[in-house]
Design an enzyme around this catalytic site. Structure first.
Site, PDB file in Angstrom:
ATOM      1  N   HIS A   1       0.838  -1.197   0.000  1.00 44.95           N
ATOM      2  CA  HIS A   1       0.000   0.000   0.000  1.00 44.95           C
ATOM      3  C   HIS A   1       0.881   1.258   0.000  1.00 44.95           C
ATOM      4  CE1 HIS A   1      -3.604   2.334   1.525  1.00 44.95           C
ATOM      5  NE2 HIS A   1      -2.614   3.129   1.862  1.00 44.95           N
ATOM      6  N   GLU A   2       1.870   1.276   0.893  1.00 45.17           N
ATOM      7  CA  GLU A   2       2.759   2.447   0.994  1.00 45.17           C
ATOM      8  C   GLU A   2       3.621   2.590  -0.266  1.00 45.17           C
ATOM      9  OE1 GLU A   2       2.181   4.588   3.169  1.00 45.17           O
ATOM     10  OE2 GLU A   2       0.850   3.270   4.304  1.00 45.17           O
TER      11      GLU A   2
ATOM     12  N   HIS B   1       1.680   4.548  -2.870  1.00 39.98           N
ATOM     13  CA  HIS B   1       1.828   6.007  -2.715  1.00 39.98           C
ATOM     14  C   HIS B   1       3.199   6.445  -3.226  1.00 39.98           C
ATOM     15  CE1 HIS B   1      -1.786   6.509  -0.349  1.00 39.98           C
ATOM     16  NE2 HIS B   1      -1.375   5.703   0.608  1.00 39.98           N
TER      17      HIS B   1
HETATM   18 ZN   LIG Z   1      -2.389   5.124   2.319  1.00 39.23          ZN
END
Ligand SMILES: [Zn+2]
Length: 368
Positions: A66-67, A70
């Site tokens: 998830h990170e 980004h």
């Molecule tokens: Zn996030």
């Protein structure tokens, strides 16, 4: 953050974990290992715990993915990623700066939840398509739902969550003002925080209380910060120049200097900037140096004879936005900077303390 240490690099990004991470790792291993042992007694005494640990590690890999989502979009926009950290409930990609446009901010924010959604769908498809059964099916199913929860939780539209950043980008796009976006998304974050606390209190949901408190803390801070930034962005260095900046012309005698500038100066300046006839900065004079000249000769000695060169790390133009001035003051770790016009004429000083007073005055005049 305290108790955080570096594990290594991930695609060149420093990767940290917080000690609280081990607590969660242990808890998940214990909980899920226990559940597997109950569900599948045939696994024996050791294997369920190993599978529990394996699942816990995959859970963190999901947060990490998830990170990285980004981070990847940020890097594509030319924004450096300082670090990725894992802590108690999630992760954080620490970006070097914000996106420059609302559209870019939108994509950075949504990339994490999109990765989680994608992983969830992929895992669900594998679980069904590969015809898994037994412990592998249970693990894949759990990871699919965990990634779904990761996506949905982060899409809650209040800062500091991803959904809040998405909302911020939308309001930024509509109003053309990034700070208004932050303020709006923070307010929504606070409202959601209060709702979570209320449902936590009345429904006995301890997690809602924790999440609500977390939202209130962070949203309140970012709203305050953005309000100040918004005010600063609307002002210029010229607006904040100290009214009686310590500036003295070089052709004044020490007597005149003492009488007209030093005696009765409320700010107690210890050092004055010295300008030539054209108003340009030539150096500075320290009050302590006056003591080296006998008082009797002050009418004959000119300020310029005591001038010492002065080094400022930088100077600012009067029309520079106050937000940039404050950023400079912070970066250079100085209390003041000289404001100098295009033609070299010294306008005065901008001081941290004076900027704070200015904001205070405006806040009192216009309580938003
Ligand atoms: Zn996030």
């Amino acid at each position: 953050m305290n108790g955080t240490f570096r594990v290594g690099n991930l695609f060149g990004i420093p990767f940290y974990v917080n000690v609280s991470w081990f607590l969660v790792l242990g808890l998940v291993t214990w909980q899920y290992g226990g559940a597997l042992a109950n569900l599948f007694p045939a696994l024996g005494p050791v294997v369920p715990w190993m599978l529990g640990l394996f699942t816990a590690l995959l859970l963190f890999a999901s947060v990490l993915a998830h990170e990285l989502g980004h981070s990847w979009v940020a890097i594509k926009q030319g924004i450096g990623v300082k670090s990725i950290s894992l802590f108690l409930f999630g992760g954080l990609a620490n970006l070097e700066r914000e996106s420059k446009t609302p559209a870019e901010a939108f994509w950075v924010a949504i990339a994490g939840p999109l990765v989680s959604l994608l992983l969830s769908g992929l895992l669900a498809a594998i679980g069904i398509g590969a015809g898994l059964s037994g412990p592998p099916a249970a693990i894949v199913g759990l990871l699919a739902s965990i990634n779904l929860v990761l996506a949905l939780f982060n899409l809650i539209p209040g800062l500091p969550l991803d959904g809040g950043n998405i909302l911020k980008a939308i309001v930024w796009k509509i109003t053309g003002n990034p700070y208004k976006g932050v303020i709006f998304a923070s307010r929504v974050g606070q409202i959601i925080g209060w709702i979570a606390i209320a449902t936590g209190l009345f429904g006995g949901q301890i997690w809602n209380l924790v999440i609500g408190w977390f939202l209130l803390q962070n949203a309140g801070q970012s709203a305050q910060y953005a309000t100040v930034q918004n005010q600063l962005a609307g002002l210029t260095a010229a607006d904040a120049v100290t009214a009686q900046s310590p500036i003295v012309p070089e052709n004044l005698s020490l007597r005149e200097f003492a009488n007209n500038y030093v005696i009765g100066n409320a700010q107690n300046w210890r050092r004055f900037l010295v300008t030539d006839d054209a108003g340009q900065l030539v150096g500075a004079i320290d009050l302590d140096d006056l003591k080296t000249i006998p008082t009797g000769t002050w009418p004959q000695v000119l300020v310029k004879e005591l001038v010492k060169p002065i080094e400022f790390s930088t100077t600012v133009k009067p029309e520079l936005s106050l937000l940039e001035v404050v950023t400079l003051l912070e970066q250079l770790k100085v209390q003041e900077l000289p404001v100098i016009r295009e033609n070299g004429v010294l306008v005065g000083l901008v001081e941290k303390a004076e900027i704070a007073r200015l904001l205070q005055k405006r806040a009192e005049a216009d309580p938003a």
